[in-house]
Design an enzyme around this catalytic site. Structure first.
Site: not given
Ligand code: ADP
Length: 158
Positions: A27, A51, A100, A137
């Site tokens: 992130h 989630k 990703r 996450s």
């Molecule tokens: P959500 O719960 O809305 O899916 P997340 O907190 O899981 O949000 O992720 C927020 C954003 O960051 C999403 O667009 C996700 O694809 C992106 N993201 C998560 N992990 C990574 C990573 N390792 N590299 C790049 N982008 C990521």
């Protein structure tokens, strides 16, 4: 469709929304790269009912604030509304997201399309750094549940 002239280029605020449970170095990478594109980024810590529960959002906001405190032009805020409504509230004209994998792409493309239709807002999607693309996450939570040290997946907070 209209294209604005360069002379009256507005300052662009982007909303980087997510559950961030927890906020990982993946992130952080998207956020830092976004700062090279946008004037101001608001990290919006949202409540994703599919989630998890809502209870820890305030604590998560505080943790993320510490992780980004040395970055300029970043704010961290919780929100409990539709993402497009929160974007309008903070004056964001762009949603920032990361992908990703192909699976992420399908999901993000649908969300981008929906947010465009519902809120008239564009989404900018950055591709993950290949070194960080395996980090999610949910992986980090799983490792933590099994007692692994998850520190290397999280931004330093001091
Ligand atoms: P959500 O719960 O809305 O899916 P997340 O907190 O899981 O949000 O992720 C927020 C954003 O960051 C999403 O667009 C996700 O694809 C992106 N993201 C998560 N992990 C990574 C990573 N390792 N590299 C790049 N982008 C990521």
């Amino acid at each position: 469709m209209t294209v604005k002239s360069l002379e009256d280029k507005p300052k662009v605020t982007a909303l980087f929304p997510g559950s961030f449970n927890p906020f990982t170095i993946g992130h952080l990478d998207i956020l830092v790269r976004g700062l090279n594109l946008f004037d101001r980024i608001v990290v919006g810590v949202g409540y994703n009912s599919q989630k998890e529960g809502e209870e820890n959002i305030a604590g998560r906001v505080e943790t993320i604030k510490k992780a980004v405190m040395n970055l300029p032009r970043v704010e961290v805020k919780p929100y409990h509304t539709l993402t497009v409504d929160f974007a309008a509230e903070i004056g964001a004209s762009v949603i920032l997201r990361g992908i990703r994998s192909v699976a992420d792409f399908e999901y993000e493309r649908n969300m981008a399309e929906a947010n465009k239709k519902i809120g008239g807002i564009e989404t900018v999607i950055l591709t993950a750094d290949p070194q960080l693309a395996y980090i999610s996450s949910s992986l980090v939570r799983e490792l933590e549940n099994f007692g692994y040290d998850i520190g290397k997946f999280l931004p330093p907070t001091d």
